[in-house]
Scaffold this active site. Structure first.
Site, PDB file in Angstrom:
ATOM      1  N   GLN A 129       0.607  -1.189  -0.017  1.00 13.79           N
ATOM      2  CA  GLN A 129       0.075  -0.076   0.032  1.00 13.79           C
ATOM      3  C   GLN A 129       1.097   1.193  -0.168  1.00 13.79           C
ATOM      4  O   GLN A 129       1.475   1.413   0.852  1.00 13.79           O
ATOM      5  CB  GLN A 129      -0.764   0.046   1.466  1.00 13.79           C
ATOM      6  N   GLY A 130       0.570   2.081  -0.996  1.00 12.58           N
ATOM      7  CA  GLY A 130       1.600   3.229  -1.165  1.00 12.58           C
ATOM      8  C   GLY A 130       0.797   4.471  -0.867  1.00 12.58           C
ATOM      9  O   GLY A 130       0.212   5.076  -1.854  1.00 12.58           O
TER      10      GLY A 130
ATOM     11  N   GLU B  22      -9.885  -2.097   5.213  1.00 14.41           N
ATOM     12  CA  GLU B  22      -8.783  -2.438   6.047  1.00 14.41           C
ATOM     13  C   GLU B  22      -9.088  -2.420   7.607  1.00 14.41           C
ATOM     14  O   GLU B  22      -8.518  -3.229   8.347  1.00 14.41           O
ATOM     15  CB  GLU B  22      -7.752  -1.343   5.753  1.00 14.41           C
TER      16      GLU B  22
ATOM     17  N   GLU C 127      -6.581   8.542  17.305  1.00 16.42           N
ATOM     18  CA  GLU C 127      -6.937   9.729  17.239  1.00 16.42           C
ATOM     19  C   GLU C 127      -7.894  10.009  16.225  1.00 16.42           C
ATOM     20  O   GLU C 127      -8.865  10.577  16.381  1.00 16.42           O
ATOM     21  CB  GLU C 127      -5.865  10.818  17.450  1.00 16.42           C
TER      22      GLU C 127
ATOM     23  N   SER D  56       4.483  -1.028   4.053  1.00 15.21           N
ATOM     24  CA  SER D  56       4.660  -2.615   4.755  1.00 15.21           C
ATOM     25  C   SER D  56       4.779  -3.401   3.586  1.00 15.21           C
ATOM     26  O   SER D  56       4.130  -3.555   2.388  1.00 15.21           O
ATOM     27  CB  SER D  56       3.461  -2.913   5.786  1.00 15.21           C
TER      28      SER D  56
ATOM     29  N   SER E 195       0.822   6.632   2.619  1.00 12.53           N
ATOM     30  CA  SER E 195       1.482   7.507   3.445  1.00 12.53           C
ATOM     31  C   SER E 195       2.956   8.220   2.684  1.00 12.53           C
ATOM     32  O   SER E 195       3.394   7.408   2.151  1.00 12.53           O
ATOM     33  CB  SER E 195       1.872   6.862   4.742  1.00 12.53           C
TER      34      SER E 195
HETATM   35  C1  FAD Z   1       3.346  -0.789  11.433  1.00 13.29           C
HETATM   36  C2  FAD Z   1       3.128   0.384  10.523  1.00 13.29           C
HETATM   37  C3  FAD Z   1       2.546  -0.083   9.159  1.00 13.29           C
HETATM   38  C4  FAD Z   1       2.280   0.727   8.361  1.00 13.29           C
HETATM   39  N1  FAD Z   1       2.111   0.444   6.811  1.00 13.29           N
HETATM   40  C5  FAD Z   1       1.743   1.124   6.271  1.00 13.29           C
HETATM   41  C6  FAD Z   1       1.692   0.843   4.750  1.00 13.29           C
HETATM   42  O1  FAD Z   1       1.679  -0.312   4.368  1.00 13.29           O
HETATM   43  N2  FAD Z   1       1.263   1.895   3.858  1.00 13.29           N
HETATM   44  C7  FAD Z   1       1.008   3.071   3.969  1.00 13.29           C
HETATM   45  O2  FAD Z   1       0.757   3.964   3.199  1.00 13.29           O
HETATM   46  N3  FAD Z   1       1.157   3.510   5.358  1.00 13.29           N
HETATM   47  C8  FAD Z   1       1.480   2.701   6.370  1.00 13.29           C
HETATM   48  N4  FAD Z   1       1.850   3.113   7.702  1.00 13.29           N
HETATM   49  C9  FAD Z   1       1.813   4.739   8.099  1.00 13.29           C
HETATM   50  C10 FAD Z   1       0.549   4.901   8.839  1.00 13.29           C
HETATM   51  O3  FAD Z   1      -0.641   4.701   8.253  1.00 13.29           O
HETATM   52  C11 FAD Z   1       0.828   6.467   9.291  1.00 13.29           C
HETATM   53  O4  FAD Z   1       2.063   6.392  10.262  1.00 13.29           O
HETATM   54  C12 FAD Z   1      -0.293   6.890   9.955  1.00 13.29           C
HETATM   55  O5  FAD Z   1      -1.375   7.327   9.057  1.00 13.29           O
HETATM   56  C13 FAD Z   1       0.137   8.138  11.020  1.00 13.29           C
HETATM   57  O6  FAD Z   1       0.552   9.179  10.092  1.00 13.29           O
HETATM   58  P1  FAD Z   1       2.036   9.885  10.463  1.00 13.29           P
HETATM   59  O7  FAD Z   1       2.882   8.591  10.885  1.00 13.29           O
HETATM   60  O8  FAD Z   1       2.284  10.852   9.474  1.00 13.29           O
HETATM   61  O9  FAD Z   1       1.785  10.610  11.896  1.00 13.29           O
HETATM   62  P2  FAD Z   1       0.987  11.932  11.939  1.00 13.29           P
HETATM   63  O10 FAD Z   1      -0.148  12.146  10.839  1.00 13.29           O
HETATM   64  O11 FAD Z   1       2.161  13.054  11.758  1.00 13.29           O
HETATM   65  O12 FAD Z   1       0.478  12.043  13.454  1.00 13.29           O
HETATM   66  C14 FAD Z   1       1.380  12.418  14.684  1.00 13.29           C
HETATM   67  C15 FAD Z   1       0.318  12.418  15.715  1.00 13.29           C
HETATM   68  O13 FAD Z   1      -0.406  13.300  15.808  1.00 13.29           O
HETATM   69  C16 FAD Z   1      -1.984  12.906  15.635  1.00 13.29           C
HETATM   70  N5  FAD Z   1      -2.866  13.662  14.821  1.00 13.29           N
HETATM   71  C17 FAD Z   1      -2.671  14.042  13.639  1.00 13.29           C
HETATM   72  N6  FAD Z   1      -3.696  14.578  13.240  1.00 13.29           N
HETATM   73  C18 FAD Z   1      -4.653  14.618  14.210  1.00 13.29           C
HETATM   74  C19 FAD Z   1      -5.993  15.181  14.302  1.00 13.29           C
HETATM   75  N7  FAD Z   1      -6.428  15.785  13.100  1.00 13.29           N
HETATM   76  N8  FAD Z   1      -6.532  14.985  15.427  1.00 13.29           N
HETATM   77  C20 FAD Z   1      -6.079  14.234  16.394  1.00 13.29           C
HETATM   78  N9  FAD Z   1      -4.776  13.840  16.361  1.00 13.29           N
HETATM   79  C21 FAD Z   1      -4.117  13.942  15.396  1.00 13.29           C
HETATM   80  C22 FAD Z   1      -1.752  11.413  15.445  1.00 13.29           C
HETATM   81  O14 FAD Z   1      -2.751  10.555  15.887  1.00 13.29           O
HETATM   82  C23 FAD Z   1      -0.395  10.994  16.158  1.00 13.29           C
HETATM   83  O15 FAD Z   1      -0.514  10.705  17.364  1.00 13.29           O
HETATM   84  C24 FAD Z   1       2.109   2.259   8.687  1.00 13.29           C
HETATM   85  C25 FAD Z   1       2.619   2.580   9.976  1.00 13.29           C
HETATM   86  C26 FAD Z   1       2.760   1.637  10.970  1.00 13.29           C
HETATM   87  C27 FAD Z   1       3.209   2.068  12.234  1.00 13.29           C
END
Ligand code: FAD
Length: 394
Positions: free
Chosen positions: A125-126, A243, A378, A160, A128
């Protein structure tokens, strides 16, 4: 036997016998130890299911699905978890498969669905990007139409299994609009395309399953667009709903909890510390009860999908609950056997006698990500609150 003439007891027995006879014992041993699964383990089980005609429990029959009813689907999930078979690899079967069936062209259905059923094609999945996780619609990876191709430039992160995958379903920016959700499209991107580079990300559990993926003028056929250009946000949300309500999570956690009960039993077999044993047992019983509640919600959501009803905030409520329960379960295992091993991990790495303890340490670390992957806790709370109260203060 029910009104439709289905003998559910016989069906359960059939699934159990098949699982024990056709899922390789070494694969089941890894699952039983809650070990990390790679493409090999998932694919062996998927191929066995394909041979049996059980490759896609959730798909319609016309696409190679089983045509099972709700109860059969859950019996299958329960039994394969109880027999320690791997879950079916979700990116193909639960994510992009249903998207292609709903939005794809006939050519895309012919090209991609058989590879998912047979366990031959491995998807990732692309979505993030750096700076575009929770705020996914701000994504910047660009795809420019040039004749019969799209030329992609940009970066994905946290992908992933990308290092093991053949194809990525990617969200890309093909245009702009008054809202950031406009101008997003979904492309199917073979990962051997020139101009794509995959780099590993090592996580605190010492596993490599996450990656960065870079696109430098990578050219894919325009025929790989899913749906119409600019309709990617709607398609992405359809996929995310599936998902977040993945039906295998509850049976898997139920099985993990059973292993934990056994561990508590063994740990306290010769102990006089009744108080400590009761404290662990109380934590387990509470989770058991909450898993039963989550099971009802999954059944309800699967029923919605099978009857083409909107899912509302159920996938988010489920994702919230299941992530929290998963973390509470591994916390118990860690408290029971992991903490001691964890403090000496550099010394015992590789020592067979302490492997079980190490698994709980790895799981304790790995499961932190469960409340982040697929949308953070969140964000799920925001979705549920919006459904209940209409809006959420930012
Ligand atoms: C084990 C693992 C597997 C993953 N696999 C994939 C994958 O295969 N493909 C893919 O595309 N992505 C993948 N991801 C990425 C995942 O979808 C993102 O990490 C997730 O959506 C959070 O985005 P971020 O890391 O940019 O954090 P941010 O969006 O920067 O968030 C940082 C913090 O701020 C909080 N926050 C942000 N916005 C809000 C809001 N509006 N209200 C309240 N709180 C908020 C969040 O809850 C978090 O605590 C994976 C992540 C993990 C940990």
């Amino acid at each position: 036997m029910d009104d439709a003439g289905i003998d559910y007891v016989a069906f359960e027995q059939e699934v159990r016998e098949f699982a024990l006879a056709h899922c390789p014992p070494d694969v089941r041993a890894i699952v039983a130890a809650n070990g990390k699964l790679t493409r090999r383990e998932y694919s062996l089980w998927q191929k066995a299911l394909f041979e049996r005609g059980w490759a896609a429990p959730g798909w319609r029959k016309e696409y190679g699905g089983t045509g099972w009813d709700l109860r059969q689907r859950f019996i299958f999930e329960d039994m394969s978890a109880q027999c320690d078979c791997p879950p079916q690899y979700h990116h193909g079967l639960n994510h992009i498969g249903p998207v292609i069936m709903q939005f794809g062209t006939e050519e895309q259905k012919k090209r991609y669905l058989p590879g998912i059923l047979e366990g031959e094609d491995w998807w990732c999945q692309g979505y993030s990007e750096p700076g575009s996780g929770s705020d996914l619609a701000s994504l910047k990876t660009k795809a420019v139409r040039e004749g019969d191709s799209y030329v992609i430039s940009g970066q994905k992160i946290w992908t992933s299994h990308a290092h093991e995958a053949d194809i990525m379903y990617a969200l890309v920016r093909t245009g702009t609009g008054s809202r950031k959700q406009e101008g997003i499209s979904m492309l199917l991107v073979p990962l051997d395309t020139p101009g794509i580079e995959r780099r590993p990300i090592r996580t605190i559990d010492r596993w490599h399953h996450l990656n960065e993926v870079y696109f430098d003028a990578a050219r894919v056929p325009a025929a790989n667009l899913v749906g119409s250009e600019g309709d990617g946000w709607r398609i992405a949300k359809f996929l995310l709903e599936r998902e977040r309500m993945n039906p295998h999570h509850v049976p898997r956690l139920t099985r993990l909890l059973q292993h934990l009960e056994q561990l508590v039993h063994e740990r306290f077999a010769r102990s006089e510390d009744e108080r400590a044993r009761h404290a662990f047992e109380a934590r387990i019983v509470l989770i058991e009860a909450e898993l039963l509640g989550a099971r009802e919600l999954v059944l309800d959501a699967i029923d919605d999908v099978m009857n083409a009803r909107p899912l509302g905030s159920k996938p988010s409520a489920l994702k919230l609950k299941v992530s929290e329960l998963a973390q509470r379960i591994v916390d118990i295992g860690f408290d029971l056997v992991g903490a001691d091993v964890g403090s000496r991990m550099s010394v015992v790495e590789g020592s067979a006698g302490e492997l079980a303890g190490i698994e709980w340490v790895h799981n304790e670390l790995y499961y932190r990500g469960r409340s982040i992957a697929g949308g953070t806790t969140e964000i799920q709370r925001n979705v549920v609150a919006r459904a209940l109260f209409g809006s959420v203060a930012q």
